[in-house]
Design an enzyme around this catalytic site. Structure first.
Site: not given
Length: 243
Positions: A76, A135-137, A151
């Site tokens: 996400a 979360l993607c990050f 990131k």
């Protein structure tokens, strides 16, 4: 080779995702690549294609944000203080998928260095312990762009109808809707966004041997985007789907 450069205004999540899809469909017909830079008009949570909607409950800071489901995979994303890019390119003219990530990410690193920010691609092995993070990050894998250990850029792809659609989020600054994620302004210093876009576009011209022409979404693309927005990205059965 000719290609189009679109610098878009801010829009809602459903429109942004629909426009990426519409442009990809037109690229399938014309073969002309399109690079698009755009923003979001409100803080928005985008779920990866395979993420269960129920998992959004695990991220409390974004509970008040609208949600859109992407056509691409990955974790996400909380879109707020960021610059988003998308690239639509025919598969017969595109480098391999892993090289496509490298070209976009390495060219960004060079542009950030020009603004005094030491950004690099994550060179360590994928952090398996973080792969299930919502979360993607919070995840780390080799194409990601980092400043130190933070990131700042992640990208995802989808291949369909002979076109690769790749889009990615560049965190410019921290959002109250995802306060644990730091942007460029927080880990280094603010960037000149117009200069960054100009430099990044020029770097992509060189990398792909393109001639980039300034463009806007045409009538067909906007009509397609409106239809896709209504039929997919605004529909609860798409957003809430269980894979």
């Amino acid at each position: 080779m000719d290609a189009r450069l679109i610098r878009d205004t801010a829009a809602d999540g459903a429109w942004n995702m629909a426009m990426d899809e519409a442009i990809a469909r037109v690229v399938a017909e014309t073969g002309v690549p399109v690079i698009r830079f755009y923003y979001w008009c409100e803080p928005t949570l985008s779920l990866g294609y395979f993420q269960p909607y129920s998992h959004r409950q695990s991220h409390h800071a974004s509970q008040s944000c609208p949600v859109v489901r992407r056509s691409s995979g990955g974790g996400a994303l909380l879109h707020h203080h960021e610059l988003t890019y998308s690239l639509a390119i025919a598969t017969h003219t595109s480098p391999r998928f892993d090289k496509l990530y490298g070209i976009l990410h390495e060219s960004l690193c060079q542009c950030l260095v020009n603004q005094g920010i030491h950004a690099t691609q994550w060179s360590r092995p994928t952090d398996r312990a973080r792969e299930s993070e919502f979360l993607c990050f919070h995840r780390r894998t080799s194409p990601d762009v980092v400043v130190g250990d933070f990131k700042i850029l992640g990208s995802a792809q989808r291949k369909r109808r002979g076109v690769v659609l790749q889009h990615g989020s560049l965190l410019l600054a921290k959002s109250d809707c995802a306060p644990q994620l730091l942007g460029i302004a927080d880990v280094a210093h603010p960037v000149d966004e117009n200069e960054l876009i100009n430099d990044w576009a020029a770097a992509l011209e060189r990398a792909f041997h393109w001639t980039l022409g300034p463009s806007t979404a045409n009538t067909r693309e906007r009509s397609l985007a409106q239809s896709i927005r209504n039929d997919r990205f605004l529909r609860p059965d798409w957003t809430h789907r269980r894979i």
